[in-house]
Every structure is written in C-alpha cells, then in structure tokens.
Design an enzyme around this catalytic site. Structure first.
Site, PDB file in Angstrom:
ATOM      1  N   LYS A 105       0.638  -1.129   0.059  1.00 37.29           N
ATOM      2  CA  LYS A 105      -0.134   0.255   0.103  1.00 37.29           C
ATOM      3  C   LYS A 105       0.872   1.349   0.496  1.00 37.29           C
ATOM      4  CE  LYS A 105      -2.879   2.741   2.701  1.00 37.29           C
ATOM      5  NZ  LYS A 105      -3.504   3.123   4.230  1.00 37.29           N
ATOM      6  N   GLY A 152      -7.897   8.621   9.771  1.00 39.90           N
ATOM      7  CA  GLY A 152      -8.464   8.577  11.206  1.00 39.90           C
ATOM      8  C   GLY A 152      -9.534   9.927  11.962  1.00 39.90           C
ATOM      9  N   ALA A 198     -10.191   5.186   4.294  1.00 37.71           N
ATOM     10  CA  ALA A 198      -9.372   6.310   4.981  1.00 37.71           C
ATOM     11  C   ALA A 198     -11.139   6.935   5.066  1.00 37.71           C
ATOM     12  CB  ALA A 198      -8.331   7.118   5.118  1.00 37.71           C
ATOM     13  N   GLY A 199     -10.657   7.239   5.921  1.00 38.32           N
ATOM     14  CA  GLY A 199     -12.343   8.684   6.983  1.00 38.32           C
ATOM     15  C   GLY A 199     -13.793   7.907   6.949  1.00 38.32           C
ATOM     16  N   ASN A 241      -8.981   1.240   9.947  1.00 39.07           N
ATOM     17  CA  ASN A 241      -8.773   1.095  11.052  1.00 39.07           C
ATOM     18  C   ASN A 241      -9.155   1.900  11.712  1.00 39.07           C
ATOM     19  OD1 ASN A 241      -5.285   0.810  11.862  1.00 39.07           O
ATOM     20  ND2 ASN A 241      -6.864   0.565  12.960  1.00 39.07           N
ATOM     21  N   THR A 242      -9.021   2.858  11.967  1.00 41.61           N
ATOM     22  CA  THR A 242      -9.698   4.191  13.226  1.00 41.61           C
ATOM     23  C   THR A 242     -10.992   3.742  13.440  1.00 41.61           C
ATOM     24  OG1 THR A 242      -7.723   5.520  12.286  1.00 41.61           O
ATOM     25  CG2 THR A 242      -9.207   6.275  14.626  1.00 41.61           C
TER      26      THR A 242
END
Lengths: 66, 262
Positions: free
Chosen positions: B104, B165, B191-192, B213-214
């Site tokens: 990535k 995040g 992301a987001g 992830n987050t």
C-alpha cells in the site's frame, strides 16, 4: 569501529558481518529486514556482508498500522 | 449473480472479503487478533518500523499473531512524506516479507490533514511499478489522478473518503462514483470511514472494497464494531448488486387500491 544502528551510535568489532551484528543485538530469532546505507542487505547474504566503519544500518520489523 | 461468486480480484489475487483492515491503534495484540478475526478481513495492512534494540524482549510479534497462512499482508508506507522514503519502505517490506510485492503506497503531504502528496505519490508509484511491486495506492478523491495512477500500473486505486482517522464518512460521493465509473482496476475507499453506515454507503456506490483502521480500533467495543463493519460491507455490496429503486419525490402506496371495502 563505530557504526550507526537505527539512528544510535554503536561500537562493534571491526569486520563484523551483518549476521554477527544481528546475533550481537539478540535479534537472530526475529522477523526483520536490514538496510545498510539505504541499500537492502538481503537475508541470504547476511553471512557475507561485512559492515564498514561509519555505516548506517537500519533494522526494521512489521508492527500494527493502518 | 449469486453472492458466493462475487469475489474481489486484485491483480489476479482472489479474495472473498471486501473489507480490508489496518492493525494499528489497538489496546494490545489480543484485541488486534480478535477484532481482525471478527471483521472477516483477508487483507491486513502492517507498518514497517525500526526494531527496538535491547527493549521488550519476548514481545508478541504481529506477524505471529496474524499469520501469513491466514492473512494477506499489505505493508504500508504510512508516515512517508517523500517518494524516496516510500520506495525505501516498500523495498524493506519486500525483504522482510520474503519477496512479497503487494504494497500500500501512501505518501503524505501535510501532518494536519494527512492528505496524500499527489505528485510524490505519482513518482513513487512509477518507481515501484518499474521495480515489480503490485501497488495499491492511497490517493485523493480526484478522478483525474486516479486515472493517472491506473495508467502507471497500480493494481488498485484507493481514494480517501475523508482524512485518515477522522471518521467523517464519504465527503464527496460523486467524485468516488466518477472514479469507480472510469476505473478498470478495483477502487477501494481507504480512510475516513467512521461507522457501519459509512462503509455501506461506499459499497452502495459500487466500490470494490473499503480499507479502514481507526473506525474499528477506536470504537468503544472494537470487536463488535469489526463485526458490524463486516455486515455493512456485505449489505452495501448486495444492495449495489441488487440495484436500488429510483428515488421519487412523492409517495407510492405499497398496498393495492383495488379491493378496498371502505
């Protein structure tokens, strides 16, 4: 001789090989990759690669990340 | 199309889950393992960092906790702000993971937003493709840049939904849609995403997958959120394949008018 390992100065015997350095750091059982002066030091050649005075060594591993 | 046959194909690698997850920000290794198991993800991102020298001997190793026979690793270049650092990181990852070429690529431009540095990303992508890497690339929700990255030879284009995040969800669905419609490689929102509905929205737009992830790791109960995300991805995908009804401004009764007795 003095070298730099992961950003820290380190005293090692002269003509130390990459494999000997890894043993000295107690990392022989770890999954890691090594770079010397920004060039990959392939695992298959760790026994032959001789580290030179002033070399900058990076030893990395995989950790959690996104 | 039966859902069983609906697989994610990344450069010939076939996956059954369309949820890709990060392995950062968990409380400990056990929570990481449980959350990732609950997510059903097959592709997991990992970061490449300096080994602690002389510290934490016997510390649990991520690659042992999440073994290669169960997961496909996706080493990332998180934290890189230049093409040069990103390429170095990928080379180290390939060495670390025994000639593993799937990476990535992410090159950041700014610490506050963590937005992609697009020009450095393009440079790094070209070098990595030339060196035989299979590049899944984190990028802006910019359809023109997504097209450029595909032309360079990236195997998946991964536009952000919102800043890394942030949990803000898809801020620009029409751009994501445009990227999907133009692309011949998988488009994965990266992301987001903040919660399950955000993931479902991405999948309903026609994304091939979502990387997060987050949203899982920072939930009050990460393992339960991982399970919610798994279902949201599947629900969103099925809704996309089913084809939603058109939006209408006014009501349309669901019960017949014929046969009313009043």
């Amino acid at each position: 001789m003095q070298i730099t390992v992961n950003g820290e100065p380190m005293e090692t015997p002269d003509n130390i090989t990459a494999a000997e350095l890894i043993r000295r750091l107690d990392l022989e059982n770890e999954r890691l990759a090594m770079e010397i002066n920004e060039q990959i030091a392939p695992r298959s050649r760790h026994d032959q690669i001789v580290i030179q005075p002033g070399d900058k060594v990076e030893i990395v591993r995989a950790i959690g990340g996104g | 199309m039966p859902i069983e046959a609906d697989t994610l194909n990344i450069n010939g690698r076939i996956f059954h889950s369309r949820l890709l997850v990060g392995t950062g920000k968990y409380r400990d290794m056990e929570e990481t393992r449980l959350a990732i198991e609950a997510s059903g993800a097959e592709i997991i991102t990992v970061a490449i960092r300096r080994t602690n020298i002389g510290q934490n001997p016997g510390e649990a190793n991520l690659l042992d906790t999440l073994p290669a026979d169960k997961y496909t690793y996706l080493p990332n270049t998180a934290g890189c702000y230049s093409a040069e650092d990103a390429v170095r990181t990928c080379r180290l990852a390939r060495e670390l993971l025994d000639d593993h070429t799937l990476v990535k690529l992410e090159v950041l431009g700014d610490e506050k937003t963590l937005f992609p540095h697009v020009t450095e990303t393009l440079k790094a992508a070209q070098t990595l493709v030339d060196e035989g890497f299979e590049v899944m690339v984190y990028t802006n929700d910019d359809p023109i840049i997504a097209r450029e990255l595909e032309q360079i030879g990236c195997v998946a284009v991964m536009p952000l939904a919102a800043p890394i995040g942030s949990g803000l969800g898809i801020r620009n669905p029409y751009n994501i849609l445009e990227i999907i419609e133009n692309a011949n490689v998988p488009v994965i929102v990266d992301a987001g995403v903040g919660t399950a509905s955000d993931a479902a929205v991405a999948m309903e737009l026609g994304c091939d997958g979502v990387l997060m992830n987050t949203a899982i790791a920072a939930a009050q109960n990460p393992v339960l959120m991982a399970s919610a995300m798994k279902k949201a991805i599947e629900a969103g995908r099925e809704a996309f394949l089913a084809g939603r009804m058109p939006r209408k401004r006014y009501a349309s009764a669901s019960s017949p008018i014929d046969g009313t007795f009043f």
